[in-house]
Design a protein around this motif. Structure first.
Motif, PDB file in Angstrom:
ATOM      1  N   GLU A 184     -70.989  -4.638   6.849  1.00  0.00           N
ATOM      2  CA  GLU A 184     -69.899  -5.570   6.589  1.00  0.00           C
ATOM      3  C   GLU A 184     -70.520  -6.955   6.510  1.00  0.00           C
ATOM      4  O   GLU A 184     -71.017  -7.492   7.495  1.00  0.00           O
ATOM      5  CB  GLU A 184     -68.841  -5.508   7.688  1.00  0.00           C
ATOM      6  CG  GLU A 184     -67.660  -6.415   7.385  1.00  0.00           C
ATOM      7  CD  GLU A 184     -66.572  -6.341   8.433  1.00  0.00           C
ATOM      8  OE1 GLU A 184     -65.866  -7.361   8.599  1.00  0.00           O
ATOM      9  OE2 GLU A 184     -66.422  -5.285   9.082  1.00  0.00           O
ATOM     10  N   ASP A 185     -70.509  -7.513   5.334  1.00  0.00           N
ATOM     11  CA  ASP A 185     -71.254  -8.707   4.999  1.00  0.00           C
ATOM     12  C   ASP A 185     -70.880  -9.912   5.856  1.00  0.00           C
ATOM     13  O   ASP A 185     -69.734 -10.055   6.290  1.00  0.00           O
ATOM     14  CB  ASP A 185     -70.979  -9.012   3.520  1.00  0.00           C
ATOM     15  CG  ASP A 185     -71.910 -10.049   2.947  1.00  0.00           C
ATOM     16  OD1 ASP A 185     -73.002 -10.228   3.494  1.00  0.00           O
ATOM     17  OD2 ASP A 185     -71.531 -10.664   1.930  1.00  0.00           O
ATOM     18  N   TRP A 186     -71.850 -10.795   6.082  1.00  0.00           N
ATOM     19  CA  TRP A 186     -71.577 -12.055   6.784  1.00  0.00           C
ATOM     20  C   TRP A 186     -70.737 -12.962   5.894  1.00  0.00           C
ATOM     21  O   TRP A 186     -70.638 -12.762   4.687  1.00  0.00           O
ATOM     22  CB  TRP A 186     -72.888 -12.751   7.159  1.00  0.00           C
ATOM     23  CG  TRP A 186     -73.856 -12.852   6.027  1.00  0.00           C
ATOM     24  CD1 TRP A 186     -73.947 -13.811   5.060  1.00  0.00           C
ATOM     25  CD2 TRP A 186     -74.880 -11.892   5.726  1.00  0.00           C
ATOM     26  NE1 TRP A 186     -74.954 -13.530   4.176  1.00  0.00           N
ATOM     27  CE2 TRP A 186     -75.545 -12.351   4.559  1.00  0.00           C
ATOM     28  CE3 TRP A 186     -75.308 -10.690   6.312  1.00  0.00           C
ATOM     29  CZ2 TRP A 186     -76.608 -11.664   3.976  1.00  0.00           C
ATOM     30  CZ3 TRP A 186     -76.365 -10.010   5.731  1.00  0.00           C
ATOM     31  CH2 TRP A 186     -77.005 -10.488   4.586  1.00  0.00           C
ATOM     32  N   PRO A 187     -70.130 -14.008   6.435  1.00  0.00           N
ATOM     33  CA  PRO A 187     -69.231 -14.853   5.644  1.00  0.00           C
ATOM     34  C   PRO A 187     -69.960 -15.652   4.568  1.00  0.00           C
ATOM     35  O   PRO A 187     -71.085 -16.099   4.764  1.00  0.00           O
ATOM     36  CB  PRO A 187     -68.620 -15.806   6.685  1.00  0.00           C
ATOM     37  CG  PRO A 187     -68.852 -15.149   7.993  1.00  0.00           C
ATOM     38  CD  PRO A 187     -70.130 -14.383   7.858  1.00  0.00           C
ATOM     39  N   THR A 188     -69.300 -15.800   3.429  1.00  0.00           N
ATOM     40  CA  THR A 188     -69.718 -16.780   2.437  1.00  0.00           C
ATOM     41  C   THR A 188     -68.920 -18.047   2.718  1.00  0.00           C
ATOM     42  O   THR A 188     -67.697 -18.016   2.773  1.00  0.00           O
ATOM     43  CB  THR A 188     -69.420 -16.277   1.010  1.00  0.00           C
ATOM     44  OG1 THR A 188     -70.197 -15.108   0.759  1.00  0.00           O
ATOM     45  CG2 THR A 188     -69.777 -17.340  -0.021  1.00  0.00           C
ATOM     46  N   LEU A 189     -69.612 -19.145   2.925  1.00  0.00           N
ATOM     47  CA  LEU A 189     -68.964 -20.400   3.298  1.00  0.00           C
ATOM     48  C   LEU A 189     -68.827 -21.290   2.074  1.00  0.00           C
ATOM     49  O   LEU A 189     -69.758 -21.412   1.282  1.00  0.00           O
ATOM     50  CB  LEU A 189     -69.764 -21.113   4.376  1.00  0.00           C
ATOM     51  CG  LEU A 189     -70.029 -20.270   5.632  1.00  0.00           C
ATOM     52  CD1 LEU A 189     -70.926 -21.018   6.588  1.00  0.00           C
ATOM     53  CD2 LEU A 189     -68.716 -19.906   6.303  1.00  0.00           C
ATOM     54  N   GLY A 190     -67.695 -21.929   1.924  1.00  0.00           N
ATOM     55  CA  GLY A 190     -67.477 -22.691   0.687  1.00  0.00           C
ATOM     56  C   GLY A 190     -67.204 -21.718  -0.428  1.00  0.00           C
ATOM     57  O   GLY A 190     -66.195 -21.033  -0.437  1.00  0.00           O
ATOM     58  N   GLY A 191     -68.126 -21.575  -1.342  1.00  0.00           N
ATOM     59  CA  GLY A 191     -67.926 -20.631  -2.435  1.00  0.00           C
ATOM     60  C   GLY A 191     -69.101 -20.621  -3.368  1.00  0.00           C
ATOM     61  O   GLY A 191     -69.955 -21.491  -3.334  1.00  0.00           O
ATOM     62  N   SER A 192     -69.168 -19.609  -4.217  1.00  0.00           N
ATOM     63  CA  SER A 192     -70.286 -19.471  -5.137  1.00  0.00           C
ATOM     64  C   SER A 192     -69.906 -19.813  -6.571  1.00  0.00           C
ATOM     65  O   SER A 192     -70.745 -19.765  -7.460  1.00  0.00           O
ATOM     66  CB  SER A 192     -70.818 -18.031  -5.079  1.00  0.00           C
ATOM     67  OG  SER A 192     -69.771 -17.112  -5.330  1.00  0.00           O
ATOM     68  N   SER A 193     -68.651 -20.141  -6.843  1.00  0.00           N
ATOM     69  CA  SER A 193     -68.265 -20.525  -8.194  1.00  0.00           C
ATOM     70  C   SER A 193     -68.708 -21.950  -8.467  1.00  0.00           C
ATOM     71  O   SER A 193     -69.010 -22.720  -7.555  1.00  0.00           O
ATOM     72  CB  SER A 193     -66.748 -20.405  -8.372  1.00  0.00           C
ATOM     73  OG  SER A 193     -66.099 -21.370  -7.588  1.00  0.00           O
ATOM     74  N   SER A 194     -68.746 -22.341  -9.740  1.00  0.00           N
ATOM     75  CA  SER A 194     -69.188 -23.678 -10.089  1.00  0.00           C
ATOM     76  C   SER A 194     -68.292 -24.746  -9.474  1.00  0.00           C
ATOM     77  O   SER A 194     -68.734 -25.849  -9.172  1.00  0.00           O
ATOM     78  CB  SER A 194     -69.224 -23.833 -11.612  1.00  0.00           C
ATOM     79  OG  SER A 194     -67.938 -23.581 -12.166  1.00  0.00           O
ATOM     80  N   SER A 195     -67.010 -24.431  -9.261  1.00  0.00           N
ATOM     81  CA  SER A 195     -66.071 -25.415  -8.728  1.00  0.00           C
ATOM     82  C   SER A 195     -66.238 -25.635  -7.233  1.00  0.00           C
ATOM     83  O   SER A 195     -65.812 -26.651  -6.695  1.00  0.00           O
ATOM     84  CB  SER A 195     -64.628 -24.977  -9.017  1.00  0.00           C
ATOM     85  OG  SER A 195     -64.356 -23.748  -8.377  1.00  0.00           O
ATOM     86  N   THR A 196     -66.842 -24.705  -6.539  1.00  0.00           N
ATOM     87  CA  THR A 196     -66.981 -24.829  -5.086  1.00  0.00           C
ATOM     88  C   THR A 196     -68.424 -24.914  -4.627  1.00  0.00           C
ATOM     89  O   THR A 196     -68.690 -25.250  -3.485  1.00  0.00           O
ATOM     90  CB  THR A 196     -66.321 -23.627  -4.385  1.00  0.00           C
ATOM     91  OG1 THR A 196     -66.903 -22.424  -4.893  1.00  0.00           O
ATOM     92  CG2 THR A 196     -64.823 -23.620  -4.606  1.00  0.00           C
ATOM     93  N   ARG A 197     -69.370 -24.614  -5.507  1.00  0.00           N
ATOM     94  CA  ARG A 197     -70.772 -24.607  -5.106  1.00  0.00           C
ATOM     95  C   ARG A 197     -71.223 -25.989  -4.643  1.00  0.00           C
ATOM     96  O   ARG A 197     -71.985 -26.129  -3.689  1.00  0.00           O
ATOM     97  CB  ARG A 197     -71.655 -24.114  -6.249  1.00  0.00           C
ATOM     98  CG  ARG A 197     -73.110 -23.886  -5.834  1.00  0.00           C
ATOM     99  CD  ARG A 197     -73.959 -23.408  -7.008  1.00  0.00           C
ATOM    100  NE  ARG A 197     -73.504 -22.111  -7.475  1.00  0.00           N
ATOM    101  CZ  ARG A 197     -73.059 -21.877  -8.712  1.00  0.00           C
ATOM    102  NH1 ARG A 197     -72.985 -22.856  -9.580  1.00  0.00           N
ATOM    103  NH2 ARG A 197     -72.681 -20.675  -9.064  1.00  0.00           N
TER     104      ARG A 197
END
Length: 298
Positions: A184-197
């Motif tokens: 069960e993966d660790w959290p992604t913080l913020g985001g990986s899309s161009s709008s949140t990276r």
């Protein structure tokens, strides 16, 4: 009787590791062998270090299959091994997993999802190489492009479910001779899309400057809610014989809050919005060691 963290001593055996922590106890509730100071080559901890790891498969399918066969062939045919399959998050976990087990770790990892289509390409290799006593660890991102608290889109979700079922369908796993661990993966913080990276990168920079908690903190409850569909797949798989779930997310969210730092320390566990650096990877190793001892997977 369940194993305790103190049962897991340092097992780092690769001299090329960025650091070799000293023996330590977990008297502060921290994993043994954890360190929180930067090594001499601090830049190692600030770059996408895992891109230089071997067995990160790229190029055309023919080249990937050739590389995968080499990566998934054990050096000692008489000894059981650990197979690490997944995406860039598997690459992040590799060093910690190698520290947690004395078994040879055989990785095959991709940039992007380690979905059913990619696993299907190496299914024949896995059928040949995975044997009785082996353990497969599968690590794939569980959040959507908007960040760890957003759900995967339906097509990615379908591939995630199909990938889990494909690995379980291996005859040696079906028979119970080999085991399957789904992370069960660790959290992604913020985001990986161009709008949140950009926002996530700024949070990470501020954290490295000693500003935390950061604006990118997310609650563990929000992470779990966004993963509801993926967790449903995992829970279904966990009900099958020989399948185990290692919940990496829980170790990064003390008091239900997930941030960039290693819990209880100022050192960053991430090098970007969602990939662990060596601090984060090694932070997990005694928990993985304890998990394997408790479930008879060591």
């Amino acid at each position: 009787m369940n194993a305790t963290l103190s049962d897991c001593r340092c097992a780092i055996h690769d001299s090329t590791s960025p650091f070799v922590p000293p023996e330590a106890s977990d008297d502060q509730g921290l994993p043994p062998c954890y360190i929180d100071h930067l090594p001499a080559d601090a830049t190692t901890f600030a770059v996408e270090y895992e891109n230089i790891q071997e067995c990160f498969l790229g190029g055309g399918w023919a080249a990937q299959l050739t590389a995968a066969r080499g990566c998934l062939t054990r050096q000692n045919p008489s000894q059981p091994a650990v197979f690490l399959l997944g995406d860039s998050h598997a690459r992040s976990l590799k060093e910690g997993l190698e520290a947690a087990t004395y078994k040879e770790v055989l990785p095959a990892m991709w940039y992007g999802d380690a979905n059913a289509d990619r696993l299907r390409e190496i299914q024949g290799i896995l059928q040949e190489e995975v044997r009785a006593g082996d353990v497969i660890w599968w690590v794939n991102r569980m959040g959507g492009e908007g960040g760890g608290q957003t759900a995967m889109d339906p097509s990615d979700m379908a591939q995630f479910e199909a990938g889990a079922n494909l690995l379980y369908s291996l005859p040696v796993v079906q028979s119970g001779a080999a085991k399957l661990v789904i992370v069960e993966d660790w959290p992604t913080l913020g985001g990986s899309s161009s709008s949140t990276r950009g926002e996530a990168s700024l949070c990470h920079l501020k954290h490295n400057l000693g500003v935390f908690p950061t604006a990118c903190t997310v609650s563990y409850a929000a992470i779990q809610a966004g993963r509801a569909a993926a967790l449903g797949v995992i829970n279904t798989m966990a009900g099958k014989p020989g399948v185990y779930v290692f919940n990496a997310a829980s170790y990064f969210c003390p008091q239900g809050v997930c941030d960039y730092n290693v819990p209880g320390r100022a050192a960053s566990a991430y090098f970007d919005y969602g990939h662990l650096n060596p601090f984060g990877s090694h932070y997990l190793w005694p928990f993985m060691c304890n998990f394997m001892k408790t479930n008879g997977l060591h």
